[in-house]
Design an enzyme around this catalytic site. Structure first.
Site, PDB file in Angstrom:
ATOM      1  N   ASP A  43      -3.524   8.323   7.903  1.00 37.07           N
ATOM      2  CA  ASP A  43      -4.450   7.438   8.484  1.00 37.07           C
ATOM      3  C   ASP A  43      -3.475   6.791   9.699  1.00 37.07           C
ATOM      4  O   ASP A  43      -2.415   7.200   9.978  1.00 37.07           O
ATOM      5  CB  ASP A  43      -5.142   6.324   7.525  1.00 37.07           C
ATOM      6  CG  ASP A  43      -4.342   5.399   6.933  1.00 37.07           C
ATOM      7  OD1 ASP A  43      -2.995   5.367   7.302  1.00 37.07           O
ATOM      8  OD2 ASP A  43      -4.575   4.892   5.817  1.00 37.07           O
TER       9      ASP A  43
ATOM     10  N   SER B  28       0.837  -1.055   0.083  1.00 39.25           N
ATOM     11  CA  SER B  28       0.120  -0.073   0.018  1.00 39.25           C
ATOM     12  C   SER B  28       0.784   1.268   0.061  1.00 39.25           C
ATOM     13  O   SER B  28       0.325   2.415  -0.348  1.00 39.25           O
ATOM     14  CB  SER B  28      -0.641   0.097   1.222  1.00 39.25           C
ATOM     15  OG  SER B  28      -0.132  -0.096   2.349  1.00 39.25           O
TER      16      SER B  28
ATOM     17  N   HIS C 131      -0.447   4.895   7.071  1.00 39.00           N
ATOM     18  CA  HIS C 131       0.042   5.382   5.951  1.00 39.00           C
ATOM     19  C   HIS C 131       0.587   6.966   6.201  1.00 39.00           C
ATOM     20  O   HIS C 131      -0.185   7.547   6.594  1.00 39.00           O
ATOM     21  CB  HIS C 131      -0.749   5.306   4.978  1.00 39.00           C
ATOM     22  CG  HIS C 131      -1.046   3.879   4.536  1.00 39.00           C
ATOM     23  ND1 HIS C 131      -2.352   3.328   5.176  1.00 39.00           N
ATOM     24  CD2 HIS C 131      -0.526   3.097   4.016  1.00 39.00           C
ATOM     25  CE1 HIS C 131      -2.632   1.958   4.821  1.00 39.00           C
ATOM     26  NE2 HIS C 131      -1.188   1.631   4.017  1.00 39.00           N
TER      27      HIS C 131
END
EC number: 3.1.1.-
Length: 360
Positions: free
Chosen positions: A334, A42, A337
């Site tokens: 978040d 991610s 991340h």
């Protein structure tokens, strides 16, 4: 000197200077690489998980992407650009790297590179069993499909020339340790000591980059682990006190892994003729931001900008979540991340190292 000769000489000098300036500008803006190719998780997934995958690890909803030019979520797990986009921009290749699974990719998208990464992926295949992401070990199959399309556009010889000279970014690893060793200790029976699991992951990484080499890749940037003990969600899961200090023993694990990776990459490079491998240090820049946040304009480093910042990520960070007003003051967007501001700091660190290694 007559007036007409003076005018002619002035025009000649002006034209020469303009031509020199144009040449200098072209030299400055010319891409260092013809294309950029991205593999991993991610931290570099630009939207592959948007497309038919049975995974909950998606970021195609607000507030993800809120600081992108169009303000729309497109699968990037941040408020704006990812580190891969920032690198591509600094190398003058392109502003944004499209995901390979995007159905409307243009020939130009293919020519200048795409992303094969998948949020939730890891080097350990067991990681994707729980996340339903595209395993890192599966991503070369997507790459083979990309090569086939590239050959269809420019022919076999030119396609392999592009692949040989492309810049490749590989970023994965945190999911393996968090999902298989720390939070869900499924690998601890097999590897009772973290050093053994690190060696397993590094062997998987080595096999992966060797496969990429066999497909034509030559220039590779490999990301190390971040300070995993400082990830907001990890501090929440391993709650120790109200001050939310980083988990130092997990940070030490990251340091040990990174030291092993830094020793491994030159060995791989020496065994693969024509290859160049560069270690991407994300640990030290992030620790500097945590220890001296004001230097980088940060006011918050222990929680994310989305929601409470303690747990929210993926579907939990959504349109109903309150979002901080000044994203550039938050190190994390978040609970896992980094924000675009953080990626910019890391990108600024990596840019001269990339140029120093691959221009040489």
């Amino acid at each position: 000197m007559s007036t007409s000769k003076a005018i002619t000489l002035t025009l000649f000098i002006t034209t020469t200077l303009l031509a020199s300036c144009d040449a200098a500008a072209n030299a400055t803006t010319k891409p260092l690489f013809p294309a950029i190719l991205i593999f991993g998780d991610s931290t570099v997934d630009t939207g592959n998980n948007n497309y038919p995958l049975p995974t909950i690890f998606r970021a195609e909803h607000f507030p993800y992407g809120m600081d992108l030019p169009d303000g729309k979520a497109n699968g990037r797990f941040s408020n704006g650009k990812l580190i891969s986009d920032i690198i591509a921009t600094k190398l003058n290749i392109k502003e944004f790297i499209p995901p390979f699974l995007q159905p409307n990719l243009s020939d130009q998208d293919i020519l200048t590179g795409v992303c094969f990464a998948s949020a939730g992926a890891g080097y350990d295949d067991l990681t994707s069993l729980s996340t339903q992401a595209i395993r890192v070990s599966e991503q070369p199959n997507m790459f083979k499909s990309y090569i086939a399309r590239l050959k269809g556009i420019v022919g076999d010889k030119k396609a392999m020339e592009i692949i040989n000279n492309a810049f490749v970014v590989v970023s994965a690893g945190p999911n393996d340790f968090i999902l298989n060793y720390y939070d869900i200790p499924s690998r601890r029976l097999e590897y009772p000591f973290i050093s053994g699991y690190q060696d397993f992951i590094l062997k998987r990484l080595e096999n992966f980059v060797r496969e990429l080499y066999s497909l034509g890749v030559r220039n590779v940037l490999v990301g190390g682990l971040p300070p995993m003990g400082c990830l907001p969600i990890h501090m929440t899961a391993k709650f120790r006190n109200i001050f939310r200090f980083c988990l130092e023993h997990h940070n030490k694990d990251s340091v040990l892994y990174n030291e092993k990776l830094q020793k491994l990459l030159p060995q791989i490079e020496a065994s693969l003729p024509g290859s160049k491998f560069l270690y991407a240090d994300v640990y030290n820049p992030m620790m500097e931001m945590i220890q001296n946040p004001s230097k980088y304009g940060f006011k918050e480093t222990k929680r994310g900008c989305c929601g409470t910042g303690f747990l929210e990520t993926s579907f939990m960070c959504n349109v109903f979540s309150p979002v901080c007003q000044n994203r550039s003051e938050f190190m994390f967007f978040d609970s896992i991340h980094p924000s675009e501001a953080t990626y910019n700091v890391i990108g600024n660190r990596l840019d001269p190292l990339i140029r120093g290694k691959f221009q040489a």
